[in-house]
Design a protein around this motif. Structure first.
Motif, PDB file in Angstrom:
ATOM      1  N   LYS A 295       0.832  -1.201   0.000  1.00 48.17           N
ATOM      2  CA  LYS A 295       0.000   0.000   0.000  1.00 48.17           C
ATOM      3  C   LYS A 295       0.869   1.255   0.000  1.00 48.17           C
ATOM      4  N   ILE A 296       2.024   1.193   0.627  1.00 47.74           N
ATOM      5  CA  ILE A 296       2.966   2.316   0.629  1.00 47.74           C
ATOM      6  C   ILE A 296       3.376   2.647  -0.803  1.00 47.74           C
ATOM      7  N   ILE A 297       3.651   1.625  -1.596  1.00 51.28           N
ATOM      8  CA  ILE A 297       4.049   1.820  -2.988  1.00 51.28           C
ATOM      9  C   ILE A 297       2.872   2.333  -3.809  1.00 51.28           C
TER      10      ILE A 297
ATOM     11  N   ILE B  63      11.067   4.332  -0.292  1.00 54.82           N
ATOM     12  CA  ILE B  63       9.966   5.301  -0.304  1.00 54.82           C
ATOM     13  C   ILE B  63       9.729   5.834   1.101  1.00 54.82           C
ATOM     14  N   LYS B  64       9.711   4.949   2.084  1.00 54.29           N
ATOM     15  CA  LYS B  64       9.499   5.377   3.466  1.00 54.29           C
ATOM     16  C   LYS B  64      10.604   6.330   3.912  1.00 54.29           C
ATOM     17  N   LYS B  65      11.853   6.033   3.543  1.00 58.07           N
ATOM     18  CA  LYS B  65      12.976   6.889   3.918  1.00 58.07           C
ATOM     19  C   LYS B  65      12.870   8.261   3.257  1.00 58.07           C
ATOM     20  N   LYS B  66      12.561   8.264   1.971  1.00 56.67           N
ATOM     21  CA  LYS B  66      12.470   9.521   1.218  1.00 56.67           C
ATOM     22  C   LYS B  66      11.308  10.377   1.702  1.00 56.67           C
TER      23      LYS B  66
ATOM     24  N   GLY C 133      11.643  13.833   0.111  1.00 53.12           N
ATOM     25  CA  GLY C 133      12.109  13.572  -1.255  1.00 53.12           C
ATOM     26  C   GLY C 133      11.187  12.641  -2.012  1.00 53.12           C
ATOM     27  N   SER C 134      11.600  12.297  -3.201  1.00 52.69           N
ATOM     28  CA  SER C 134      10.831  11.408  -4.062  1.00 52.69           C
ATOM     29  C   SER C 134      11.753  10.348  -4.622  1.00 52.69           C
ATOM     30  N   ILE C 135      11.262   9.172  -4.843  1.00 54.65           N
ATOM     31  CA  ILE C 135      12.071   8.069  -5.342  1.00 54.65           C
ATOM     32  C   ILE C 135      12.244   8.148  -6.855  1.00 54.65           C
ATOM     33  N   VAL C 136      11.291   8.743  -7.559  1.00 50.93           N
ATOM     34  CA  VAL C 136      11.355   8.785  -9.029  1.00 50.93           C
ATOM     35  C   VAL C 136      11.681  10.186  -9.479  1.00 50.93           C
TER      36      VAL C 136
END
Length: 73
Positions: free
Chosen positions: A20-22, A62-65, A70-73
């Motif tokens: 669900k996080i993703i 994703i959780k860290k960013k 921040g954003s992963i993409v």
């Protein structure tokens, strides 16, 4: 009374919570960048493949960013 077969197991709930996080991140990025969710998924999958990451590692990134804004993409 709920039948035992209809209840989700703890492992299923835990797996869905992780995924669900993703899912939420994909939806957020699609809205923020005015792109389709399919395009965001493609970018995310390319990022995952290029860095040889598992889905769980992507979720952790994703959780860290999100913690740093921040954003992963």
């Amino acid at each position: 009374m709920v039948e035992a077969g209809l209840r989700k197991s703890d492992s299923q709930r835990k797996l869905f919570g992780r995924r669900k996080i993703i899912i939420d991140e994909i939806e957020t990025l699609a809205k923020a960048h005015a792109l389709s969710e399919l395009e965001i998924v493609g970018r995310l999958d390319s990022h995952r493949a290029a860095n040889r990451m598992s889905i769980t590692k992507v979720q952790n990134e994703i959780k860290k960013k999100k913690g740093t804004g921040g954003s992963i993409v």
